[in-house]
Motif scaffolding. Structure first.
Motif, mmCIF file in Angstrom:
data_model
loop_
_atom_site.group_PDB
_atom_site.id
_atom_site.type_symbol
_atom_site.label_atom_id
_atom_site.label_comp_id
_atom_site.label_asym_id
_atom_site.label_seq_id
_atom_site.Cartn_x
_atom_site.Cartn_y
_atom_site.Cartn_z
ATOM 1 N N ASP A 1 37.783 54.546 43.146
ATOM 2 C CA ASP A 1 38.929 53.931 43.806
ATOM 3 C C ASP A 1 40.076 54.935 43.857
ATOM 4 O O ASP A 1 40.663 55.280 42.823
ATOM 5 N N LYS B 1 53.339 49.335 44.853
ATOM 6 C CA LYS B 1 52.306 48.857 43.956
ATOM 7 C C LYS B 1 51.236 48.200 44.819
ATOM 8 O O LYS B 1 51.528 47.294 45.594
ATOM 9 N N THR B 2 50.003 48.653 44.713
ATOM 10 C CA THR B 2 48.940 48.193 45.609
ATOM 11 C C THR B 2 48.004 47.214 44.912
ATOM 12 O O THR B 2 47.905 47.173 43.685
ATOM 13 N N SER B 3 47.327 46.431 45.742
ATOM 14 C CA SER B 3 46.211 45.618 45.263
ATOM 15 C C SER B 3 45.000 45.957 46.123
ATOM 16 O O SER B 3 45.117 46.616 47.156
ATOM 17 N N GLY B 4 43.832 45.480 45.708
ATOM 18 C CA GLY B 4 42.633 45.887 46.428
ATOM 19 C C GLY B 4 42.215 47.291 46.029
ATOM 20 O O GLY B 4 42.845 47.942 45.186
ATOM 21 N N GLN B 5 41.151 47.765 46.638
ATOM 22 C CA GLN B 5 40.628 49.088 46.313
ATOM 23 C C GLN B 5 40.217 49.833 47.578
ATOM 24 O O GLN B 5 39.785 49.221 48.571
ATOM 25 N N ASP C 1 49.363 44.803 51.801
ATOM 26 C CA ASP C 1 48.488 45.932 51.478
ATOM 27 C C ASP C 1 47.596 46.285 52.661
ATOM 28 O O ASP C 1 47.154 45.409 53.421
ATOM 29 N N GLY D 1 43.844 43.195 50.018
ATOM 30 C CA GLY D 1 43.330 42.740 48.729
ATOM 31 C C GLY D 1 41.835 42.913 48.573
ATOM 32 O O GLY D 1 41.278 42.559 47.526
ATOM 33 N N THR E 1 38.038 45.051 48.544
ATOM 34 C CA THR E 1 37.475 46.335 48.122
ATOM 35 C C THR E 1 36.869 46.975 49.358
ATOM 36 O O THR E 1 35.865 46.502 49.900
#
Length: 277
Positions: free
Chosen positions: A55, A75-79, A190, A194, A196
């Motif tokens: 990631d 600040k991120t979420s998910g990959q 994002d 969120g 992957t």
């Protein structure tokens, strides 16, 4: 017209004469010997398999993969997972049995050794070559991302850290990681939505995405590590079909097209705005 008599007995095959039988038996000996030698002799192939995924929005070996200074960082979420393949090194002898096994398995690919590694180089020289390609790819990824976002490269500094993976195929994912950390989806959310997201592809400084090797194996690694979406260079769509169950394939040609597809996907992909292979 004279017709053949149906009362005639069919002719029987004649036995081979002893000299001829002996000749055929002797001629089979070289073939058997050749197959035996082929079974033990090293062959000029490399066997590849799905490798690691990383990631690029996260950390690796204790440090951030992407570090940015000179601009606010989100600040991120998910990959966003870059994907690698693992191939047998040039100095490893590949036997006929391994080649046949690789041809028969879906999680293996048999490729000419010279198509995977620079010919005539030692393992150490190849590792050095791959590291150099990775460094070049990182510079191109940074230039492409900052150019896309219209950020001044003299003010915004990006450091990319992923020492144990070589080659240029993580370029696209590095660029997307930089874009997500600086700008996200462009409207506060994002870029990943969120999810992957995994993918592969080289990157040029102008944002052009290039093809890579082993894309089909990379889809397997992506699915294994939880991805639901896989970004693939458009020219390689046919090579990754059929995709693993539950993995959506999105073709890309440029960094811009990749960002647009992910932004549309994050918004629900209404109106067929997200392309597919």
């Amino acid at each position: 017209m004279t017709r053949p008599s149906h009362s005639e007995a069919p002719s029987r095959p004649r036995a081979l004469s002893r000299p001829r039988a002996r000749a055929l038996a002797l001629s089979a000996v070289p073939l058997v010997a050749l197959l035996a030698v082929a079974g033990f002799a090293p062959l000029p192939y490399s066997v590849a398999r799905p490798g690691q995924t990383t990631d690029v929005l996260g950390t690796h070996r204790g440090g951030e993969v992407i570090s940015i200074s000179g601009a606010p960082v989100r600040k991120t979420s998910g990959q966003l997972r870059m994907v690698a393949i693992q191939a047998t090194a040039p100095q490893v002898d590949i036997r006929l049995g391994e080649v046949i096994d690789g041809w028969l398995r879906e999680d293996r690919a048999v490729m000419p050794r010279d198509a995977v590694f620079p010919p005539g180089k030692s393992d150490a020289e190849i590792e050095k070559h791959n590291i150099a390609e990775m460094k070049s790819s990182q510079h191109a990824a940074t230039a492409a991302a900052l150019g896309f976002l219209k950020k001044d490269p003299d003010r915004v500094k990006v450091a990319l850290r992923l020492e144990d993976v070589g080659g240029p195929s993580a370029g696209l994912m590095f660029s997307l990681g930089i874009v997500d950390k600086l700008d996200g989806g462009g409207s506060g959310g994002d870029l990943t939505g969120g999810r992957t997201i995994a993918g592969t592809g080289t990157i040029e400084a102008d944002g052009t995405v290039g093809a890579v090797g082993g894309a089909a194996l990379k889809t397997q690694a992506a699915k294994r590590d939880g991805a639901s979406v896989f970004l693939v260079p458009k020219a390689e769509c046919a090579q990754v079909q059929p995709a693993p169950d539950g993995l959506r394939l999105i073709p890309v040609t440029t960094l811009k097209s990749a960002v647009q597809a992910l932004r549309a996907l994050a918004k629900g992909g209404a109106g067929g705005s997200v392309p597919s292979c």
